[in-house]
Design a protein around this motif. Structure first.
Motif, PDB file in Angstrom:
ATOM      1  N   GLN A 158      26.013 -13.887  12.850  1.00  8.71           N
ATOM      2  CA  GLN A 158      26.019 -14.021  11.402  1.00  8.71           C
ATOM      3  C   GLN A 158      24.834 -13.243  10.822  1.00  8.71           C
ATOM      4  O   GLN A 158      23.715 -13.325  11.328  1.00  8.71           O
ATOM      5  N   VAL A 159      25.084 -12.464   9.755  1.00 13.18           N
ATOM      6  CA  VAL A 159      24.012 -11.746   9.092  1.00 13.18           C
ATOM      7  C   VAL A 159      23.262 -12.718   8.187  1.00 13.18           C
ATOM      8  O   VAL A 159      23.839 -13.252   7.228  1.00 13.18           O
ATOM      9  N   ILE A 160      21.991 -12.979   8.516  1.00 14.76           N
ATOM     10  CA  ILE A 160      21.212 -13.943   7.732  1.00 14.76           C
ATOM     11  C   ILE A 160      20.150 -13.236   6.877  1.00 14.76           C
ATOM     12  O   ILE A 160      19.375 -13.885   6.178  1.00 14.76           O
ATOM     13  N   GLY A 161      20.133 -11.916   6.964  1.00 11.11           N
ATOM     14  CA  GLY A 161      19.166 -11.175   6.175  1.00 11.11           C
ATOM     15  C   GLY A 161      19.087  -9.733   6.644  1.00 11.11           C
ATOM     16  O   GLY A 161      19.915  -9.272   7.441  1.00 11.11           O
ATOM     17  N   ALA A 162      18.096  -9.022   6.126  1.00  8.93           N
ATOM     18  CA  ALA A 162      17.886  -7.629   6.516  1.00  8.93           C
ATOM     19  C   ALA A 162      16.392  -7.303   6.396  1.00  8.93           C
ATOM     20  O   ALA A 162      15.685  -7.906   5.566  1.00  8.93           O
ATOM     21  N   VAL A 163      15.948  -6.347   7.205  1.00  8.76           N
ATOM     22  CA  VAL A 163      14.529  -5.981   7.218  1.00  8.76           C
ATOM     23  C   VAL A 163      14.379  -4.479   6.982  1.00  8.76           C
ATOM     24  O   VAL A 163      15.179  -3.679   7.472  1.00  8.76           O
ATOM     25  N   SER A 164      13.365  -4.144   6.203  1.00  5.75           N
ATOM     26  CA  SER A 164      13.049  -2.739   5.911  1.00  5.75           C
ATOM     27  C   SER A 164      11.654  -2.445   6.454  1.00  5.75           C
ATOM     28  O   SER A 164      10.711  -3.192   6.180  1.00  5.75           O
ATOM     29  N   VAL A 165      11.540  -1.369   7.216  1.00  7.57           N
ATOM     30  CA  VAL A 165      10.250  -0.950   7.790  1.00  7.57           C
ATOM     31  C   VAL A 165       9.968   0.458   7.292  1.00  7.57           C
ATOM     32  O   VAL A 165      10.781   1.378   7.485  1.00  7.57           O
ATOM     33  N   CYS A 166       8.818   0.658   6.632  1.00  3.17           N
ATOM     34  CA  CYS A 166       8.538   1.976   6.068  1.00  3.17           C
ATOM     35  C   CYS A 166       7.194   2.508   6.558  1.00  3.17           C
ATOM     36  O   CYS A 166       6.295   1.750   6.936  1.00  3.17           O
ATOM     37  N   LYS A 167       7.100   3.833   6.522  1.00  8.28           N
ATOM     38  CA  LYS A 167       5.883   4.513   6.942  1.00  8.28           C
ATOM     39  C   LYS A 167       5.589   5.640   5.959  1.00  8.28           C
ATOM     40  O   LYS A 167       6.497   6.395   5.587  1.00  8.28           O
ATOM     41  N   SER A 168       4.347   5.736   5.529  1.00  7.11           N
ATOM     42  CA  SER A 168       3.949   6.773   4.587  1.00  7.11           C
ATOM     43  C   SER A 168       4.159   8.155   5.193  1.00  7.11           C
ATOM     44  O   SER A 168       3.913   8.375   6.385  1.00  7.11           O
ATOM     45  N   ARG A 193       0.826  -1.218   0.000  1.00  8.89           N
ATOM     46  CA  ARG A 193       0.000   0.000   0.000  1.00  8.89           C
ATOM     47  C   ARG A 193       0.852   1.256   0.000  1.00  8.89           C
ATOM     48  O   ARG A 193       0.562   2.228  -0.696  1.00  8.89           O
ATOM     49  N   ILE A 194       1.935   1.260   0.767  1.00  9.57           N
ATOM     50  CA  ILE A 194       2.770   2.459   0.911  1.00  9.57           C
ATOM     51  C   ILE A 194       3.672   2.676  -0.297  1.00  9.57           C
ATOM     52  O   ILE A 194       3.805   3.796  -0.805  1.00  9.57           O
ATOM     53  N   THR A 195       4.292   1.590  -0.793  1.00  3.33           N
ATOM     54  CA  THR A 195       5.317   1.732  -1.841  1.00  3.33           C
ATOM     55  C   THR A 195       4.814   1.396  -3.241  1.00  3.33           C
ATOM     56  O   THR A 195       5.441   1.786  -4.235  1.00  3.33           O
ATOM     57  N   GLY A 196       3.730   0.649  -3.330  1.00  6.17           N
ATOM     58  CA  GLY A 196       3.253   0.206  -4.631  1.00  6.17           C
ATOM     59  C   GLY A 196       3.897  -1.094  -5.096  1.00  6.17           C
ATOM     60  O   GLY A 196       3.537  -1.650  -6.145  1.00  6.17           O
ATOM     61  N   VAL A 197       4.885  -1.626  -4.354  1.00  7.46           N
ATOM     62  CA  VAL A 197       5.556  -2.882  -4.689  1.00  7.46           C
ATOM     63  C   VAL A 197       4.630  -4.050  -4.359  1.00  7.46           C
ATOM     64  O   VAL A 197       4.134  -4.144  -3.235  1.00  7.46           O
ATOM     65  N   THR A 198       4.430  -4.959  -5.308  1.00  6.97           N
ATOM     66  CA  THR A 198       3.506  -6.078  -5.101  1.00  6.97           C
ATOM     67  C   THR A 198       4.259  -7.349  -4.721  1.00  6.97           C
ATOM     68  O   THR A 198       5.501  -7.403  -4.727  1.00  6.97           O
ATOM     69  N   SER A 199       3.487  -8.382  -4.402  1.00  8.54           N
ATOM     70  CA  SER A 199       4.088  -9.652  -3.993  1.00  8.54           C
ATOM     71  C   SER A 199       4.800 -10.370  -5.130  1.00  8.54           C
ATOM     72  O   SER A 199       5.441 -11.412  -4.909  1.00  8.54           O
ATOM     73  N   ASP A 200       4.735  -9.839  -6.364  1.00 10.54           N
ATOM     74  CA  ASP A 200       5.467 -10.431  -7.491  1.00 10.54           C
ATOM     75  C   ASP A 200       6.969 -10.424  -7.255  1.00 10.54           C
ATOM     76  O   ASP A 200       7.724 -11.188  -7.884  1.00 10.54           O
ATOM     77  N   ILE A 201       7.411  -9.575  -6.332  1.00 12.32           N
ATOM     78  CA  ILE A 201       8.852  -9.452  -6.063  1.00 12.32           C
ATOM     79  C   ILE A 201       9.388 -10.606  -5.220  1.00 12.32           C
ATOM     80  O   ILE A 201      10.595 -10.822  -5.135  1.00 12.32           O
ATOM     81  N   LEU A 202       8.490 -11.355  -4.580  1.00 14.54           N
ATOM     82  CA  LEU A 202       8.923 -12.472  -3.724  1.00 14.54           C
ATOM     83  C   LEU A 202       9.761 -13.475  -4.516  1.00 14.54           C
ATOM     84  O   LEU A 202       9.410 -13.857  -5.651  1.00 14.54           O
ATOM     85  N   GLY A 203      10.896 -13.887  -3.929  1.00 10.90           N
ATOM     86  CA  GLY A 203      11.793 -14.857  -4.565  1.00 10.90           C
ATOM     87  C   GLY A 203      12.739 -14.245  -5.565  1.00 10.90           C
ATOM     88  O   GLY A 203      13.522 -14.972  -6.204  1.00 10.90           O
ATOM     89  N   LYS A 204      12.709 -12.926  -5.713  1.00 12.89           N
ATOM     90  CA  LYS A 204      13.576 -12.264  -6.682  1.00 12.89           C
ATOM     91  C   LYS A 204      14.593 -11.375  -5.963  1.00 12.89           C
ATOM     92  O   LYS A 204      14.344 -10.892  -4.868  1.00 12.89           O
ATOM     93  N   PRO A 205      15.747 -11.146  -6.600  1.00 19.17           N
ATOM     94  CA  PRO A 205      16.742 -10.244  -5.985  1.00 19.17           C
ATOM     95  C   PRO A 205      16.187  -8.817  -5.908  1.00 19.17           C
ATOM     96  O   PRO A 205      15.711  -8.279  -6.917  1.00 19.17           O
ATOM     97  N   LEU A 206      16.272  -8.243  -4.740  1.00 16.61           N
ATOM     98  CA  LEU A 206      15.709  -6.906  -4.535  1.00 16.61           C
ATOM     99  C   LEU A 206      16.378  -5.870  -5.429  1.00 16.61           C
ATOM    100  O   LEU A 206      15.721  -5.008  -6.011  1.00 16.61           O
ATOM    101  N   ARG A 207      17.680  -5.955  -5.570  1.00 21.44           N
ATOM    102  CA  ARG A 207      18.416  -4.933  -6.304  1.00 21.44           C
ATOM    103  C   ARG A 207      18.092  -4.969  -7.794  1.00 21.44           C
ATOM    104  O   ARG A 207      18.105  -3.929  -8.459  1.00 21.44           O
ATOM    105  N   GLU A 208      17.770  -6.127  -8.322  1.00 20.09           N
ATOM    106  CA  GLU A 208      17.386  -6.207  -9.725  1.00 20.09           C
ATOM    107  C   GLU A 208      16.029  -5.546  -9.953  1.00 20.09           C
ATOM    108  O   GLU A 208      15.786  -4.893 -10.958  1.00 20.09           O
ATOM    109  N   TYR A 209      15.152  -5.773  -8.985  1.00 21.42           N
ATOM    110  CA  TYR A 209      13.792  -5.233  -9.116  1.00 21.42           C
ATOM    111  C   TYR A 209      13.762  -3.745  -8.790  1.00 21.42           C
ATOM    112  O   TYR A 209      13.034  -2.989  -9.423  1.00 21.42           O
ATOM    113  N   ARG A 210      14.598  -3.358  -7.830  1.00 20.58           N
ATOM    114  CA  ARG A 210      14.651  -1.957  -7.409  1.00 20.58           C
ATOM    115  C   ARG A 210      16.123  -1.546  -7.318  1.00 20.58           C
ATOM    116  O   ARG A 210      16.755  -1.653  -6.258  1.00 20.58           O
ATOM    117  N   PRO A 211      16.686  -1.035  -8.395  1.00 19.21           N
ATOM    118  CA  PRO A 211      18.136  -0.734  -8.462  1.00 19.21           C
ATOM    119  C   PRO A 211      18.617   0.231  -7.372  1.00 19.21           C
ATOM    120  O   PRO A 211      19.771   0.144  -6.947  1.00 19.21           O
TER     121      PRO A 211
END
Length: 460
Positions: A104-114, A48-66
């Protein structure tokens, strides 16, 4: 064994579903990537906030959003707070953090607010801060005396004599009783006395004894202990006497205080100690008490409605503030003061000033201030005329004013003064002692009274 594995597998799936439901219910947008930068989770709020849909699941974030910075968080392990992002017509703020397990870094999380939500919260915070400031200003104004003797307007024949006495007694610790009609400025005098005393840096606390129900006034004045009554605050509450410690407590409309509470007030004045409601211990206080009333306390004493011992305890220093009818010569100066302080562009025509001089002023200076405020709002130009005064006031003052249609303002003032002196002498009598009482009632010296009797050729 296969049954056990099946149970473990079901349990794990249930946990995953449970955590997914939790994340989906959060009002902030959430996106999670693994250690390879692959998107593993987003919630509906992120879409809702960013317009990014669930189609991005399983894909590299940087490719989808440079321009994404979340992969950088994987590499440097640094948190990023309040990152501004804008895509098309969407604006939002993002917080980013690495997910670390066993160092060990096993991932990263992004939290956004409109930003719309941020703006709303900012506005709400601004409103709450303003309410807090208003409350603080209100508290400051409650406990701060604003007026000084220099702000009290009155000529020598009327109010100045009261001011002279008040100045002399200001720095003593003796109780003061201020009497006079409602609206004459009794609280103004009490504040001026406080500011002229050595207590002027301490609290000035006014309390209207007539405005607080009798059953509550005791706990307001003296406070209460924990458990003193149903609804009492934990730890109790300090009363106004404690809050005014080392300062001044102004007891307005003291004549309306209940007879039983008067006895407790007398004890406080004598012992300089207070006892909270529901407690047995005494607390030392150092408070200067100034009382005021529009009632005749001596008459109330005779009617057994006011304690005689308390009356004499309060009546150590007596200040009688004259009514506006008794000092009409101050009306022009008072009007000038009101106009200069708030309505500097306004003037008042002489005919209107003559009318105001003739009016009886049952509400005294307070009523005069209200009339000027009203007139400046109603006036079409910058000159206040008779048409700008309240209609009810015109009806009440018309008879006296019509008797002086062509007189100058000075003539009207002298006629009014002559009539007032004659009425006062008729009331008190013509003997020497009677004239002393008349002079005191008029707020002038006996010598001044004789001079005016001669000036106006008043029969005595």
């Amino acid at each position: 064994m296969s049954i056990l594995n099946h149970q473990i597998d079901v349990s794990f799936k249930e946990q995953v579903e449970w955590w997914k439901a939790v994340i989906d219910s959060i009002n902030d947008g959430i996106l999670v990537i693994d250690q390879e930068g692959i998107v593993r989770l987003i919630n509906p709020e992120y879409t809702r906030i960013t317009g990014v849909t669930s189609d991005i699941l399983g894909k590299p974030l940087r490719e989808y959003r440079p321009g994404a910075q979340l992969p950088d968080t994987l590499e440097d392990r640094k948190c990023r707070v309040g990152v501004y992002r804008k895509t098309k017509d969407r604006e939002y703020l993002v917080d980013m953090a690495p997910i670390i397990v066993n160092n060990q870094v096993i991932g990263a999380v992004s939290v956004c607010k409109s930003l719309t939500e941020v703006h709303r919260l900012s506005q709400e915070l601004k409103k709450q801060n303003e309410k807090l400031k208003q409350l603080e200003r209100k508290m400051d104004s409650m406990y701060e005396a604003k007026y000084t003797f220099d702000q009290i307007i009155g000529k020598e024949a009327g109010l100045k004599g009261v001011v002279t006495v008040a100045r002399k007694v200001a720095d003593s610790n003796l109780p003061i009783l201020i009497t006079g009609e409602s609206g004459t400025g009794k609280e103004l005098f009490s504040q001026a006395i406080h500011n002229a005393s050595s207590r002027n840096g301490r609290p000035f606390i006014p309390v209207n004894c007539a405005a607080i129900p009798a059953e509550l006034l005791e706990s307001e004045l003296f406070g209460y202990g924990e458990g003193a009554f149903t609804g009492a605050k934990k730890g109790g509450k300090a009363g106004l006497f404690e809050m005014a410690n080392y300062g001044t407590l102004f007891l307005d409309e003291i004549g309306d205080m209940s007879y039983d509470l008067q006895a407790k007030l007398l004890r406080v004045l004598q012992e300089r100690k207070i006892r909270r409601v529901g407690e047995t211990i005494d607390r030392d206080i150092d408070v200067r008490v100034i009382a005021a009333t529009h009632r005749d306390l001596q008459h109330l004493v005779h009617k057994n409605r006011f304690r005689e011992d308390l009356f004499y305890r309060l009546n150590v220093i007596r200040l009688q503030v004259p009514s506006l009818r008794e000092r009409r010569e101050d009306i022009p100066r008072l009007i000038d003061s009101f106009l200069q302080s708030a309505y500097s562009t306004y003037t008042i025509e002489e005919q209107t000033l003559k009318f105001l001089y003739c009016y009886e002023w049952p509400g005294n200076v307070r009523e005069l201030k209200n009339v000027i405020d009203y007139a400046t709002c109603i006036a079409e130009g910058t000159e206040i005329t008779l048409h700008d005064l309240p209609e009810s006031m015109i009806k009440q003052g018309a008879e006296l004013f019509q008797q002086q249609p062509n007189r100058s303002l000075q003539g009207v003032m002298e006629d009014t003064e002559r009539r007032l002196i004659q009425e006062t002498i008729n009331y008190f009598g013509t003997g020497i002692e009677d004239k002393k009482k008349a002079a005191k009632s008029l707020g002038i010296s006996l010598a001044t009274l004789y001079n005016k009797i001669k000036k106006y050729n008043i029969g005595s």
